[in-house]
Design an enzyme around this catalytic site. Structure first.
Site, short mmCIF file in Angstrom:
data_model
loop_
_atom_site.label_atom_id
_atom_site.label_comp_id
_atom_site.label_asym_id
_atom_site.label_seq_id
_atom_site.Cartn_x
_atom_site.Cartn_y
_atom_site.Cartn_z
N GLY A 173 -55.42 -24.62 -66.94
CA GLY A 173 -56.07 -25.91 -66.71
C GLY A 173 -55.80 -26.37 -65.29
O GLY A 173 -54.79 -26.00 -64.70
N GLN A 201 -55.29 -31.84 -57.96
CA GLN A 201 -54.50 -30.67 -57.58
C GLN A 201 -55.16 -29.84 -56.48
O GLN A 201 -54.53 -28.93 -55.93
CB GLN A 201 -54.25 -29.78 -58.81
CG GLN A 201 -53.36 -30.46 -59.85
CD GLN A 201 -53.12 -29.53 -61.02
OE1 GLN A 201 -53.92 -29.46 -61.94
NE2 GLN A 201 -52.02 -28.80 -60.99
N CYS A 257 -46.78 -26.20 -64.54
CA CYS A 257 -47.87 -26.83 -63.80
C CYS A 257 -48.06 -26.08 -62.50
O CYS A 257 -47.08 -25.76 -61.82
CB CYS A 257 -47.51 -28.29 -63.53
SG CYS A 257 -48.77 -29.17 -62.59
N LEU A 258 -49.32 -25.81 -62.13
CA LEU A 258 -49.56 -25.07 -60.88
C LEU A 258 -49.08 -25.84 -59.66
O LEU A 258 -48.79 -25.24 -58.63
CB LEU A 258 -51.05 -24.73 -60.74
CG LEU A 258 -51.63 -23.78 -61.80
CD1 LEU A 258 -53.06 -23.41 -61.45
CD2 LEU A 258 -50.79 -22.53 -61.96
N HIS A 314 -52.16 -32.83 -70.64
CA HIS A 314 -51.49 -32.56 -69.36
C HIS A 314 -52.44 -32.84 -68.19
O HIS A 314 -52.04 -33.49 -67.21
CB HIS A 314 -51.02 -31.09 -69.35
CG HIS A 314 -50.40 -30.62 -68.08
ND1 HIS A 314 -49.07 -30.24 -68.00
CD2 HIS A 314 -50.91 -30.47 -66.83
CE1 HIS A 314 -48.80 -29.88 -66.74
NE2 HIS A 314 -49.90 -30.00 -66.02
N GLU A 315 -53.69 -32.37 -68.31
CA GLU A 315 -54.64 -32.54 -67.20
C GLU A 315 -55.08 -34.00 -67.06
O GLU A 315 -55.25 -34.48 -65.93
CB GLU A 315 -55.86 -31.63 -67.37
CG GLU A 315 -55.56 -30.13 -67.44
CD GLU A 315 -54.63 -29.61 -66.36
OE1 GLU A 315 -54.58 -30.19 -65.27
OE2 GLU A 315 -53.92 -28.62 -66.63
N HIS A 331 -52.70 -35.83 -65.04
CA HIS A 331 -52.91 -35.64 -63.59
C HIS A 331 -53.90 -36.67 -63.04
O HIS A 331 -53.73 -37.14 -61.92
CB HIS A 331 -53.48 -34.24 -63.31
CG HIS A 331 -52.44 -33.17 -63.17
ND1 HIS A 331 -51.45 -33.21 -62.20
CD2 HIS A 331 -52.24 -32.02 -63.86
CE1 HIS A 331 -50.69 -32.11 -62.31
NE2 HIS A 331 -51.14 -31.38 -63.31
CO CO Z 1 -50.41 -29.60 -64.03
#
Ligand code: CO
Length: 176
Positions: free
Chosen positions: A46, A51, A91-92, A133-134, A137
């Site tokens: 995701g 991001q 998380c990226l 989670h997204e 963000h």
């Molecule tokens: Co993340």
């Protein structure tokens, strides 16, 4: 489109509330496509627009499980939730940092799809977790904010090192 890069912690945009999207147009869909690419490149499931440095309520998801579609969600919002379960998240934007987080087990999410159509999805488990989670963000919230005290302490050193590495990389970029 212009080259995009993953924003890592503590990039300030990760802490901002992302802007509502007014028009679902070709440019937005192109952005979503670029987000899928960068997500696959980093083996994520995701990614949210902040991001990649964009203040927009846009996220992409692909669990890469057989028979499951990928998703582009525009202006997503959770309309109901039920239950809770704990599982490890990463998380990226916080590479190599992991921790157990409690999330709702089942959710209903309303969003616009890539054609600008209103959609509702009821889902559970990993996809429900990834969506939560997204959406965090889009509200400037990171998974590390949701760790309990002990878990947060366990990754504190890694978070500090990541912050230093990000700052160093950005300093290099401006110098060169
Ligand atoms: Co993340």
């Amino acid at each position: 489109m212009a080259q995009i890069r993953l924003v890592t912690y503590p990039g300030p945009i990760l802490r901002k509330r992302a802007k509502l999207i007014e028009n679902v147009d070709g440019k937005l869909i192109e952005t979503a496509g670029a987000m899928f690419e960068i997500m696959f490149e980093h083996s994520g499931i995701g990614l949210a627009a902040p991001q990649i440095g964009l203040s927009a309520r846009l996220l992409v998801l692909d669990l890469r499980r057989e028979g499951e579609p990928d998703y582009v969600m525009i202006n997503p919002r959770i309309t109901s939730h039920e239950g809770s379960f704990e599982a490890e998240e990463g998380c990226l934007s916080l590479p190599e940092i992991f921790g157990d987080i409690n999330r709702a087990e089942r959710i209903e999410v309303a969003y616009l799809d890539r054609s600008g159509e209103e959609r509702t999805l009821e889902t559970e488990g990993l996809l429900a977790r990834a969506i939560q989670h997204e959406i965090d963000h889009l509200n400037g919230v990171l998974f590390i904010d949701r760790l309990d005290k002990a878990a947060r302490k366990a990754v504190e050193q890694q978070i500090r090192e990541l912050a230093d590495a990000t700052k160093e990389r950005n300093a290099d970029k401006h110098a060169g």
